[in-house]
Design a protein around this motif. Structure first.
Motif, short mmCIF file in Angstrom:
data_model
loop_
_atom_site.label_atom_id
_atom_site.label_comp_id
_atom_site.label_asym_id
_atom_site.label_seq_id
_atom_site.Cartn_x
_atom_site.Cartn_y
_atom_site.Cartn_z
N GLN A 3 -77.67 37.44 43.05
CA GLN A 3 -76.44 37.38 42.44
C GLN A 3 -75.67 38.40 42.10
N ASP A 4 -74.40 38.46 42.29
CA ASP A 4 -73.49 39.54 41.91
C ASP A 4 -73.49 39.18 40.27
N THR A 5 -73.40 40.54 39.65
CA THR A 5 -73.47 40.23 38.21
C THR A 5 -72.24 40.82 37.42
N ASP A 6 -72.12 40.69 36.36
CA ASP A 6 -70.84 40.99 35.51
C ASP A 6 -71.36 41.22 34.07
N THR A 7 -71.45 42.56 33.80
CA THR A 7 -71.94 43.04 32.37
C THR A 7 -70.75 43.26 31.63
N SER A 8 -69.59 43.34 32.04
CA SER A 8 -68.51 43.99 31.41
C SER A 8 -67.81 42.69 30.74
N LEU A 9 -68.48 42.20 29.77
CA LEU A 9 -67.85 40.89 29.08
C LEU A 9 -66.72 41.41 27.91
N GLN A 10 -65.83 40.43 27.84
CA GLN A 10 -64.75 40.72 27.06
C GLN A 10 -65.27 39.90 25.76
N SER A 11 -65.33 40.34 24.58
CA SER A 11 -65.87 39.53 23.52
C SER A 11 -65.03 39.85 22.35
N SER A 12 -64.81 38.69 21.50
CA SER A 12 -64.22 39.00 20.28
C SER A 12 -65.03 38.09 19.29
N ILE A 13 -64.88 38.94 17.92
CA ILE A 13 -65.96 38.37 16.98
C ILE A 13 -65.07 37.85 15.73
N ILE A 14 -65.10 37.11 15.26
CA ILE A 14 -64.53 36.79 13.87
C ILE A 14 -65.63 36.46 12.88
N THR A 15 -65.59 36.96 11.78
CA THR A 15 -66.73 36.55 10.82
C THR A 15 -66.13 36.18 9.48
N LYS A 16 -66.78 35.38 8.86
CA LYS A 16 -66.45 34.84 7.43
C LYS A 16 -67.40 34.50 6.58
N VAL A 17 -67.35 35.30 5.62
CA VAL A 17 -68.40 34.86 4.52
C VAL A 17 -68.00 33.98 3.54
N LYS A 18 -68.72 33.09 3.02
CA LYS A 18 -68.63 32.12 1.95
C LYS A 18 -69.44 32.17 0.81
N GLY A 19 -69.21 31.83 -0.48
CA GLY A 19 -69.97 31.84 -1.41
C GLY A 19 -69.37 32.53 -2.71
N VAL A 20 -69.99 31.90 -3.70
CA VAL A 20 -69.22 32.45 -5.00
C VAL A 20 -70.65 32.80 -5.99
N THR A 21 -70.55 33.81 -6.73
CA THR A 21 -71.49 33.76 -8.00
C THR A 21 -71.25 34.34 -8.87
N PHE A 22 -71.68 34.30 -10.07
CA PHE A 22 -71.43 34.37 -11.28
C PHE A 22 -72.18 35.58 -12.16
N THR A 23 -71.81 36.65 -12.63
CA THR A 23 -72.58 37.67 -13.12
C THR A 23 -72.03 37.90 -14.71
N ASN A 24 -73.14 38.06 -15.59
CA ASN A 24 -72.45 38.22 -16.90
C ASN A 24 -73.18 39.64 -17.57
N THR A 25 -72.65 40.89 -17.33
CA THR A 25 -73.15 41.86 -17.84
C THR A 25 -72.20 42.74 -18.89
N SER A 26 -72.96 43.53 -19.68
CA SER A 26 -72.48 44.16 -20.88
C SER A 26 -71.05 45.07 -20.51
N GLU A 27 -71.24 45.38 -19.21
CA GLU A 27 -70.02 46.34 -18.78
C GLU A 27 -68.67 45.54 -18.27
N LEU A 28 -69.27 44.63 -17.47
CA LEU A 28 -68.03 43.76 -16.88
C LEU A 28 -67.75 42.20 -17.64
N GLY A 29 -68.63 42.09 -18.53
CA GLY A 29 -68.46 40.97 -19.17
C GLY A 29 -68.81 39.69 -17.95
N GLU A 30 -68.18 38.38 -18.64
CA GLU A 30 -68.66 37.41 -17.63
C GLU A 30 -67.66 37.39 -16.38
N ARG A 31 -67.93 37.36 -15.26
CA ARG A 31 -67.36 37.66 -13.88
C ARG A 31 -67.84 36.88 -12.97
N LEU A 32 -66.75 36.15 -12.07
CA LEU A 32 -67.28 35.61 -11.12
C LEU A 32 -66.67 36.35 -9.74
#
Lengths: 511, 511, 511
Positions: free
Chosen positions: A56-85
């Protein structure tokens, strides 16, 4: 080149010249060579063609594009920041969704810092002082937070204090929490969209199922049954690298997500699938090393009503994800196929070379095969005869023939003598009387002689001394050079035995 | 090795051993071989040397540095943001001008978010509720914006509502505008400065005209007549990738800008020019797929007079540009030149191998050429003679000569018999009386016999039975091994005809 | 294939076929070949094996992770910003500590920008105006800061003014300071942590000393004696690239930090050390070029008490650091070893090819060696004899033998004539009376004749005309094809001389 030469050239152009082989009926070397051949063939077929897909003839020079997305929420309650989402805009840095992104999992917050003077942190060795002179004004504290003002601040009656500094005050003094602030980040999901293209073959693909079903990407999770749903639970990714989430969330770390596209474009496009692998990229091997973990400081800047700038300094611990894409596509092509077959054949030549070494040097009968394999030819330089010299009965110049000693039944005393015609040039033969036992050929008188090697008793005397033994030097004259084919034969008991041939080129000249 | 051996070795060191070739005057195979030679030569010259520049040492590990700068302002007037001017600091993320940057073209703004409780967006399935028990407190909404407080908020008399959540409130509810906010971004320009260096050849170049004319870069635009003015109109870049600007501005997308430096350093440096190519890197092929487009959320954080933090959440759609630099520089170097020529010659060996296969297996006269190409030599093991045995007149051990059947005019009954001297070792010859038709050589009595093959009538009887036919086994003795050259000749009508030669090694031993 | 064929095949499978060589005792070519051999061997051993480590399997696809951290504070006192301390969160962009980061060294600050109308900067050519009509409302200023409102603002009595624009006002008007603001950044330190892994060999290493001594990394500095303390002084890094820090701090620039891992895994892991190199990646060669330097604009956004957004625009000059990691690991593997040795041997073949060219074309005696190297065989087509024809005394068909002219002592008039049996097929021999000087072989009467070449006087006449000279055509019959071995011998002075051999294939048919 004349017309005849041209014709000869054009004829010989279509001659096929093939190496002459000597068949050595030696089973050991034969077996060795067959084994080598089979090894090379196996290597060629299995490794080069099946595993490495050398066709086979090979091609290793691929063009690549990455898009990432994180999802999720979390709740903290510390003396410093108070209630915080915490939502994505809060904990993902940078927000662009590129191939490298960072999820905050732990935080040291130093709020409301302002540019003013305060005491340097006690944990910084360079800031310790006993008197004001320990704090040269204007000099920054090494590895510290600000520039000394020249005062040494001591709390109460303590002898030792820290230099006063001009800095973002108050300085960060808290140490890392023992429990990650965003420990629940384990349940966040990462969506990684990867689009690749192999420009040489104009083949492109994405790692996301191409569907119009909007619900699919909202509900699916990555798994063996869902390879085209690249939505990963953060906790799973960490556990796949062999790490513990709570540990990495506390200290921070770097995780590599490799996407590998190994595409055989001779098959259907649907066979070209991404392969994911996950690895810990900071040195997890030394958990307690001072250099482990991952954190950085950043600040959010504000202004109060009076326009005075203040900031909230954050030392963020968390997980940095590096998404890396590798790829290789192969498609049948005649050129690499031929080249690989060619190299395989060349490798067989190397195998033959090795077997030759064994055959002609290592085995018991090696000298026999060596003689068979190598056919000796050489040219001999004869000293010029004196013009006008006589040679009938006169002592002839004896030119030792260096090749003769390789004839197995002659010793090194063999020679061939020649004598040119009296005073004449080489061209044009003359009638010349040769002495006894000499032969007239192409203007030369020739005589050859030798002695049987390895025998104590003389072997029928010199070849020339017996009328039934003779040497022929057949000579073709070409200006000053003559090709001389020497054959030894022996008559004995009414039979004539040809003993051997030797080809020589004799260069003759007349002074 | 003795002195003589050393001398012989040093002499033979300067011998040149060249393969012996058989010229097969077969036009078909000759033509085939010439065609293969021409193909390989063409491949070597055209492909390896001209196209792939195989005579050059190449450096592909280029050092590259990219600096990008976007220019342009645009004015928007929306009900949400009022009159607003957008400049580079507003719409380019991140601002650093690296090789990956993002230009905002569309925006969903959710201003003045604060940490408090509000109703979750109705578009999130997991947040729908009928009663408070549908909203377990403390549990985050899947793919939602916050953590449930435990209440179900219903508007008016609706049976169905959404859970109340603790989040950045109000939550983002608007959907994507149908017209891009910054549709005029089409006229923005991108300036891409690329500096490259090939460390192996210490060659560096930049893609910007090296001029001191300050006006040049302020007025020029990229084009065929201005290849060294890397200032691109954003709309043109998008159209070069085959996309529609307004569409990509609405949904977002990723565009790759490839800069390729293919430098032949054997030419002048001015011949080493960058080549630009533009491609869409998100999957444009499925415009309506749910996975197309590019967007992310980010927030700007503020504090009000009372120190309470609030933020403006932005969901930004836009174009991400990935500038990628590839490069290759080549310069003449003797080593790859030699290696490539060498591989070409080796490939010719493969061609010869193929032609050999044709010559000796496929064509009609293949067996003839096979015989000519392969010269057979082998060694024969003779059974040891009994010591003290007599052989004059006694039946001799007939050792069939496996090689003889290849002599075309003898049948398989040919043999050669040998007999050692009575009771003596191999070294040192003795006077031995050989029986009739046998020859004495190196301490052996030798006789060879054969029968003419393929003839019904006996062909002059056995070779040994006629006084004018004889075989010579000339033997050289080397301990227990003897090299035996067997020649068959025939006297008929007063002429002697040499019929053939066969070389054998005879291993002889006495018990 | 019959049983005998199978047996023959299985026997010949273990034959070893080795090329037959001609030993040319030509010292020049021999020396040339030895030189080539030594060169190739040297190349193979020194270059391929020692330098390029051709016996190793290599892995260049290393996984690398970089964490960077800048340390240092500096104090500035300008009329614009007042007293101000700069720490990491202020001057490092982006803060994440990735492989590309930027350190601010110079700054143009435009504080308190608001969205309103003001005059465009005078340095922008497109904004110059003489009357309001020069400022078409709504049109952005090319390379400017805002959108024209339609008014031309002239200061005092000046004829020329600039258009009023809607923009972030006031616009940036200051030019670059002549002294870098953060000139003391020279003393900042960069800590570069690099973790690498070669997945093929499962080998990983870090560039930081794996110690538990917390003080080590706080006090050490990079240097020859401390290669595992990757803490670099910023000023040193700049000077190592050959640049002047104050210059680069003023204008900005890009510096590449290469980390190279060249690991020989056949040695101990401690031998695998990182190598650092530093280079300037923007075109320093043209300091005064308009395209040199590195800067970008970014803004900090605030809101005042009334909720009106304002920003501080900053044009930051500084040093961008690109940390690049390259790596290669090699470990002994038998396959590349064999392949490299094989290619070396193949290269020797190329050397032999070159020497052959010299031997058979370039040197003086080339035609002699050419004759020795190439052994000619060919097949001859004879015209079919007429069935029932008589040949005793009748004129025979004279088939010129194209190969004969290569015999050096015969001229082109040599021929071989054959005659089949009267009216019979080829198989089965018959008693045939051959004419004088003809020989009966396998059903053919054969005669060969030739004339001595290059001699004016006839050389003993035609071979056939003398009773003591004769040619033997020994023929094996295989349907319509006969192999014909032709030997010329000569009897003279009671000795028989074999003059030469010629192999031919004669195709004979009867109509």
């Amino acid at each position: 080149m004349g017309q005849a030469g041209c014709k000869g050239l054009s004829q010989s152009l279509l001659d096929y010249k093939t190496e002459k082989y000597v068949i050595a009926k030696n089973k050991k070397v034969g077996l060795l060579y067959r084994l080598l051949q089979v090894s090379i063939l196996t290597y060629l077929v299995v490794w080069v063609f099946l595993v490495k897909k050398g066709y086979q003839d090979t091609d290793t020079s691929l063009q690549s594009s990455i898009i990432t997305k994180v999802k999720g929420v979390t709740f903290t309650n510390t003396s410093e920041l108070g209630e915080r989402l915490w939502d994505v805009a809060d904990y993902v840095i940078p927000p662009q969704g590129e191939n490298v992104f960072f999820v905050v999992t732990n935080l040291i917050v130093t709020p409301n810092q302002q540019q003013k003077t305060c005491a340097e942190s006690e944990s910084i060795p360079d800031a310790l002082c006993y008197r004001d002179s320990d704090c040269p004004p204007g000099e920054p504290v090494v590895a510290g937070n600000g520039v000394r003002t020249g005062r040494c601040l001591r709390v109460g009656n303590m002898q030792r204090g820290t230099c006063e500094i001009f800095a973002w005050c108050p300085v960060e003094t808290k140490s890392r929490p023992t429990k990650p602030l965003l420990g629940k980040a384990e349940d966040f999901t990462i969506y990684i969209k990867n689009f690749i293209r192999f420009p040489k073959f104009n083949f492109s693909k994405t790692n996301v199922l191409d569907t119009k079903d909007k619900a699919f990407l909202k509900s699916c999770h990555f798994g063996p049954e869902n390879p085209y749903c690249p939505i990963f639970r953060l906790g799973s990714v960490v556990s796949w690298t062999g790490s513990n989430f709570q540990e990495i969330a506390l200290q921070g770390g770097v995780i590599g997500i490799q996407i590998e596209w190994d595409c055989d474009l001779d098959k259907a496009p649907s066979e070209c699938n991404p392969r994911y692998s996950f690895s810990r990229l900071d040195n997890k091997f030394s958990e307690n090393s001072i250099s482990s973990g991952y954190n950085f400081r950043f600040a959010k800047y504000y202004r109060d009503g009076a326009g005075v700038e203040f900031r909230t300094l954050m030392k963020a611990y968390g997980i940095r994800f590096d998404v890396m894409v590798n790829g290789k596509a192969g498609k049948f092509n005649i050129i690499p196929t031929i080249i690989n077959i060619g190299s395989g054949v060349a490798l067989m030549g190397a195998g033959a070379f090795f077997c030759d070494l064994v055959l002609i040097y290592l085995i018991k009968k090696s000298h026999f095969y060596r003689d068979k394999k190598y056919e000796e030819v050489r040219s001999v330089m004869l000293l010029p005869l004196q013009p006008g010299g006589t040679f009938v009965g006169a002592p002839l110049i004896r030119a030792p023939l260096p090749g003769l000693e390789t004839l197995p039944w002659l010793d090194g005393n063999a020679w061939c003598v020649t004598a040119g015609p009296l005073g004449g040039p080489l061209e044009g033969p003359r009638k010349v009387e040769c002495s006894e036992n000499m032969l007239y050929r192409a203007g030369f008188c020739l005589r050859a002689a030798g002695r049987r090697k390895g025998l104590q008793r003389p072997w029928a005397g010199d070849l020339v001394s017996r009328p039934d033994s003779a040497a022929i030097c057949h000579v073709t004259s070409d200006k000053s050079e003559a090709s001389l084919g020497l054959s030894f034969s022996l008559r004995e008991r009414a039979s004539t035995y040809v003993l051997g041939f030797l080809d020589l080129v004799v260069l003759v000249g007349w002074g």
